[in-house]
Design an enzyme around this catalytic site. Structure first.
Site, PDB file in Angstrom:
ATOM      1  CD  GLU A  47      20.904  -9.758  47.545  1.00  0.00           C
ATOM      2  OE1 GLU A  47      21.473  -9.885  46.386  1.00  0.00           O
ATOM      3  OE2 GLU A  47      20.111  -9.303  48.329  1.00  0.00           O
ATOM      4  CD  GLN A  52      19.650  -8.736  34.640  1.00  0.00           C
ATOM      5  OE1 GLN A  52      18.700  -7.903  34.170  1.00  0.00           O
ATOM      6  NE2 GLN A  52      21.244  -8.352  34.492  1.00  0.00           N
ATOM      7  CB  CYS A 212      13.804  11.173  49.993  1.00  0.00           C
ATOM      8  SG  CYS A 212      15.596  10.472  50.440  1.00  0.00           S
TER       9      CYS A 212
HETATM   10  S1  SF4 Z   1      16.769  12.369  44.565  1.00  0.00           S
HETATM   11 FE1  SF4 Z   1      17.948  12.608  47.166  1.00  0.00          FE
HETATM   12  S2  SF4 Z   1      16.016  13.202  47.925  1.00  0.00           S
HETATM   13 FE2  SF4 Z   1      15.225  13.114  45.527  1.00  0.00          FE
HETATM   14  S3  SF4 Z   1      14.165  10.734  46.598  1.00  0.00           S
HETATM   15 FE3  SF4 Z   1      16.294  10.696  45.830  1.00  0.00          FE
HETATM   16  S4  SF4 Z   1      17.282  10.229  47.603  1.00  0.00           S
HETATM   17 FE4  SF4 Z   1      16.384  11.276  48.080  1.00  0.00          FE
END
Ligand code: SF4
Length: 400
Positions: A47, A52, A212
């Site tokens: 950690e 940085q 994502c």
């Molecule tokens: S902006 Fe939202 S959808 Fe896009 S990578 Fe980041 S958390 Fe995921």
């Protein structure tokens, strides 16, 4: 295209986001060395290093440091110079000094028992609010949100937070939004997952929204043509540029070197004498003056050997490196913190990475790139050095 800035109030995070994030993390987390076991001391070292510094940059330093100091007790027994040497190249040396002081404190005052609460962690040198919360959630399982720069970015995008994330009020709002969905039984893992998503997927520029795992709950992805406009931050100030002169003074196969003040930028590291080139002054004149002012030594004829450039996090520097030889014979008296050393001895002292490059350039007889020597006495170093907390949440990923 950057959309117009609007005063949209941030919305709560969907309750489904946390389970989806955890499932993604458990399936895709990177096999990092500090995740290989559950040794709390190693997590602490990690950690500290990750503040940085990006994961890829921090990993070799983590391995070197924990190999040299495998336990808290071994670290506590080490000398400050040994610790700085093991940290060499990782940058932000105040982190190493504080970690060392904290290890000594834990061994001396707590019989080696690590803190278990945020308040106890914050009593240790160098441990600020983020690290205290991260370590408490990771090591003790306490249900607290820990937000560093990656987490701030992700949370700001999830909630479409349009406020300045450098402001304490906005950060508190983000923490509160996450607290509402924090899984109490997996808080440490959630904090880690948030950081991992920010570092690998929700990057500052060009986030990978289609890949994502929590796109379904992300307001920025749904409502903005470019989610990377968030988070909003106050405008960065231009980075100053410093010109400095450095003198490699030799006599009988030894170099004159000096230790920087123990506290502050590159504190406790060894380097060649030198300092800032004043307005209207030539680098050569500055070299002669700095050598005289810092060491009391009158410069012999100096020849330029390199111009070394380097960018620190908050200023850039160009170092004009000169070399000169004192005739054999009596050595000038030196004050505390200055020594004549052979190149082999210098290599064993803790030195800035760029001073290492200067030395390498001297050996090769060519100019080198990179720096680390003192750029000028009037300019303070990076905020992490000297023990002050940065105004922003700790960043992972800035060059050390
Ligand atoms: S902006 Fe939202 S959808 Fe896009 S990578 Fe980041 S958390 Fe995921």
């Amino acid at each position: 295209m950057r959309p117009a800035r609007t005063a949209v109030p941030p919305l709560p995070v969907s309750a489904q986001v946390a389970p989806a994030l955890l499932a993604w993390f458990r399936a895709h987390r990177r096999p990092l060395p500090w995740r290989a076991d559950r040794d709390p001391y190693r997590r602490w070292v990690a950690e500290v290093l990750l503040q940085q510094t990006r994961v890829a940059q921090a990993t070799p330093y983590f391995e070197r440091f924990t190999e040299r100091f495998p336990t808290l007790e071994v670290l506590a027994r080490a000398s400050p110079e040994e610790v700085l040497k093991a940290w060499q190249g990782a940058g932000y040396y105040a982190r190493a000094r504080h970690l060392h002081e904290a290890a000594r404190q834990v061994v001396r005052d707590r019989a080696g028992r690590l803190p278990t609460t945020v308040a106890e962690w914050e009593e240790l040198p160098g441990v600020g609010p983020y690290m205290a919360r991260a370590l408490t959630s990771l090591l003790s399982g306490s249900p607290v949100v820990a937000l560093e720069a990656n987490g701030v970015r992700v949370a700001a995008r999830w909630t479409r937070e349009e406020g300045d994330t450098d402001s304490a009020r906005v950060r508190r709002r983000l923490v509160e939004a996450l607290e509402r969905v924090l899984p109490a039984e997996a808080a440490g893992e959630f904090n880690e997952a948030l950081m991992e998503l920010g570092e690998t997927t929700c990057r500052p520029v060009a986030p990978s929204c289609p890949e994502c795992p929590v796109q379904f709950g992300c307001r920025a992805a749904h409502e903005l043509s470019d989610p990377s406009v968030l988070p909003r931050r106050s405008r960065a100030r231009p980075r100053p540029h410093v010109r400095a002169a450095v003198v490699v003074l030799e006599q009988d196969g030894r170099w004159l070197v000096q230790r920087r003040p123990r506290v502050g930028f590159l504190g406790g590291l060894w380097e060649f004498p030198g300092g800032k080139v004043e307005r209207g002054e030539s680098p050569r004149k500055a070299a002669v003056r700095e050598l005289r002012e810092e060491t009391g030594v009158r410069a012999p004829p100096l020849r330029p050997v390199a111009v070394v450039r380097h960018a620190y996090s908050h200023f850039s520097v160009e170092l004009h490196v000169f070399r000169g030889t004192l005739p054999a014979g009596r050595r000038p008296d030196l004050a505390e913190g200055r020594r004549w050393v052979t190149p082999a001895t210098f290599a064993r002292l803790p030195i800035p990475k760029a001073t290492e490059k200067i030395v390498h350039g001297l050996g090769a007889g060519t100019a080198s790139r990179g720096s680390g020597s003192r750029p000028g006495r009037t300019r303070p170093g990076p905020s992490a050095a000297g023990g002050r907390r940065p105004a922003r949440p700790p960043a992972r990923g800035r060059p050390a």
